[in-house]
Design an enzyme around this catalytic site. Structure first.
Site, PDB file in Angstrom:
ATOM      1  N   CYS A  72       0.833  -1.203   0.000  1.00 31.44           N
ATOM      2  CA  CYS A  72       0.000   0.000   0.000  1.00 31.44           C
ATOM      3  C   CYS A  72       0.875   1.264   0.000  1.00 31.44           C
ATOM      4  O   CYS A  72       1.843   1.354   0.764  1.00 31.44           O
ATOM      5  CB  CYS A  72      -0.912   0.016   1.225  1.00 31.44           C
ATOM      6  SG  CYS A  72      -2.016   1.442   1.268  1.00 31.44           S
ATOM      7  N   CYS A  76      -0.485   5.264   6.721  1.00 29.98           N
ATOM      8  CA  CYS A  76      -1.279   5.149   7.949  1.00 29.98           C
ATOM      9  C   CYS A  76      -0.422   4.493   9.034  1.00 29.98           C
ATOM     10  O   CYS A  76       0.038   3.360   8.873  1.00 29.98           O
ATOM     11  CB  CYS A  76      -2.533   4.333   7.684  1.00 29.98           C
ATOM     12  SG  CYS A  76      -3.582   5.014   6.366  1.00 29.98           S
ATOM     13  N   CYS A  79      -1.116   0.886  10.516  1.00 29.21           N
ATOM     14  CA  CYS A  79      -1.398  -0.232   9.612  1.00 29.21           C
ATOM     15  C   CYS A  79      -0.145  -1.024   9.240  1.00 29.21           C
ATOM     16  O   CYS A  79       0.856  -0.448   8.802  1.00 29.21           O
ATOM     17  CB  CYS A  79      -2.066   0.292   8.341  1.00 29.21           C
ATOM     18  SG  CYS A  79      -2.551  -1.014   7.191  1.00 29.21           S
ATOM     19  N   CYS A 116     -17.416  -9.512   4.281  1.00 33.05           N
ATOM     20  CA  CYS A 116     -16.711  -8.249   4.076  1.00 33.05           C
ATOM     21  C   CYS A 116     -15.410  -8.507   3.310  1.00 33.05           C
ATOM     22  O   CYS A 116     -14.548  -9.238   3.802  1.00 33.05           O
ATOM     23  CB  CYS A 116     -16.383  -7.600   5.412  1.00 33.05           C
ATOM     24  SG  CYS A 116     -17.796  -7.412   6.520  1.00 33.05           S
ATOM     25  N   CYS A 148     -20.196  -6.677   1.795  1.00 27.40           N
ATOM     26  CA  CYS A 148     -19.634  -5.361   2.096  1.00 27.40           C
ATOM     27  C   CYS A 148     -18.223  -5.324   1.531  1.00 27.40           C
ATOM     28  O   CYS A 148     -17.486  -6.309   1.629  1.00 27.40           O
ATOM     29  CB  CYS A 148     -19.615  -5.134   3.604  1.00 27.40           C
ATOM     30  SG  CYS A 148     -18.863  -3.574   4.129  1.00 27.40           S
ATOM     31  N   CYS A 208     -20.924   1.799   6.048  1.00 31.56           N
ATOM     32  CA  CYS A 208     -20.263   1.263   7.229  1.00 31.56           C
ATOM     33  C   CYS A 208     -19.055   2.153   7.491  1.00 31.56           C
ATOM     34  O   CYS A 208     -18.178   2.281   6.630  1.00 31.56           O
ATOM     35  CB  CYS A 208     -19.844  -0.181   6.962  1.00 31.56           C
ATOM     36  SG  CYS A 208     -18.828  -0.911   8.267  1.00 31.56           S
ATOM     37  N   ARG A 278     -20.328  -2.575  15.991  1.00 32.29           N
ATOM     38  CA  ARG A 278     -19.571  -3.827  15.946  1.00 32.29           C
ATOM     39  C   ARG A 278     -18.270  -3.706  16.743  1.00 32.29           C
ATOM     40  O   ARG A 278     -17.508  -2.761  16.558  1.00 32.29           O
ATOM     41  CB  ARG A 278     -19.257  -4.188  14.485  1.00 32.29           C
ATOM     42  CG  ARG A 278     -18.537  -5.501  14.303  1.00 32.29           C
ATOM     43  CD  ARG A 278     -18.730  -6.040  12.880  1.00 32.29           C
ATOM     44  NE  ARG A 278     -18.424  -5.083  11.821  1.00 32.29           N
ATOM     45  CZ  ARG A 278     -19.323  -4.295  11.235  1.00 32.29           C
ATOM     46  NH1 ARG A 278     -20.599  -4.324  11.617  1.00 32.29           N
ATOM     47  NH2 ARG A 278     -18.976  -3.456  10.286  1.00 32.29           N
TER      48      ARG A 278
END
Length: 341
Positions: A72, A76, A79, A116, A148, A208, A278
């Site tokens: 990626c 972040c 992460c 998901c 999702c 979401c 959740r």
């Protein structure tokens, strides 16, 4: 260190306000987060009144697939898949459709109501996006589950295409309050995340969106995140607790206790009374033996693993839910039979 304070707040009054559609004021929200540990059971009981009104005693199950891992370009800090992470994780491009279908079958066997599918990266390439659309259509054709996707930054046209393919909901977390965002990521802004959520809503898809707690945010940041999600009127709210992964900039962060996590969940229920809340990544790490108590404000969990970290077994999750007196929810919304493995 967050200091708790003794308080005379009537937690049931906050529940009444939430049930009446009123937003609790900022000072009361701060009191929820800063209450003494002796108040936990009273807070949970009040939050459960709101949760039960909207969601009864059932617990929804979601299954998360990391369909593309690592590689990626974003930074972040939390992460393990980011460009600045040296975490020892498996890295791979988008899974073949057959592997995605195998994961969907696993989700179906585990009685998850929502499958998901997540990919790493800023936004999907055109080639990857087409493969995702194809995989979604295949999953929807074979399994009676909501689908999702969490695909990074998206525009309204992409959201329309995902809806046409059969996607029921798109996840894109705000992650934290706007004031704290630049402390956790510099390669995209808070507004980019906000724009994606709004593009999804403009396409007519349910949304979401939630956050990650334990990243150095203030109490005000937590409240402002919850209020932002309320203003957006998102449908589903995953509350993640930071997993400090070796090789990431936040590897040494350790700010959460089980009680702190429970207070955060209670606050989210008071501010987001009708939303599906959740308990997501990090529940096993930070709530530990107190996980069952988190079901009093929250009404759904992930069953299985997370993106690059393992969760507890499905058998443990089923037992936890039932031992706490809750009922597992089937994909069609009805209660699952007691004899599920």
């Amino acid at each position: 260190m967050i200091q708790s304070v003794r308080t005379s707040v009537d937690w049931n009054q906050l529940a009444e306000q939430a049930l009446a559609g009123q937003i609790i004021d900022h000072q009361d929200a701060l009191r929820v987060l800063r209450a003494d540990d002796t108040e936990i059971l009273a807070q949970l009981a009040a939050a459960y009144r709101v949760r039960h009104h909207y969601w009864g005693n059932q617990v929804r199950l979601h299954f998360l697939l990391n369909a593309q891992s690592g590689l990626c370009p974003e930074d972040c800090h939390y992460c393990s898949q980011s460009k600045i992470s040296s975490a020892d994780i498996e890295k791979y491009p988008l899974m073949a459709k057959e592997r995605i279908l195998a994961a969907a079958d696993r989700a179906h066997q585990l009685k998850a109501g929502t499958f998901c599918m997540a990919i790493s990266g800023r936004t999907p390439s055109p080639q990857t996006f087409e493969k995702i659309l194809d995989a979604v259509q295949a999953v929807k054709a074979d399994y009676p589950m909501r689908v999702c996707t969490t695909l990074g930054l998206l525009n309204e046209e992409q959201a329309h295409q995902l809806k046409a393919a059969g996607v029921d909901r798109i996840n894109h977390n705000l992650n934290t309050a706007e004031a704290h965002h630049d402390d956790i990521c510099t390669t995209h802004g808070y507004q980019d995340r906000l724009d994606t959520v709004k593009a999804v809503q403009a396409a007519g898809l349910t949304t979401c969106s939630g956050g990650i707690l334990g990243m150095g945010e203030s109490d005000e940041d937590i409240i402002n995140l919850a209020k932002s999600l309320r203003e957006l009127d998102v449908t589903s709210v995953p509350v993640n607790f930071l997993i400090p992964i070796e090789g990431t900039p936040f590897a040494s962060r350790s700010e959460l206790t089980p009680q702190r996590c429970l207070r955060i969940l209670c606050l989210f229920r008071f501010l987001l009374p009708a939303q599906e809340i959740r308990i997501a990544g990090g529940r096993e790490v930070h709530l530990r033996s107190q996980q069952p108590l988190a079901l009093y404000p929250a009404n759904s969990i992930f069953v299985g693993d997370y993106l690059t970290t393992a969760g507890q077994s499905a058998t443990q999750d089923y037992a936890m839910v039932r031992d706490a007196g809750f009922v597992l929810e089937s994909p069609d919304g009805s209660p699952l039979p007691e004899n599920i493995a």
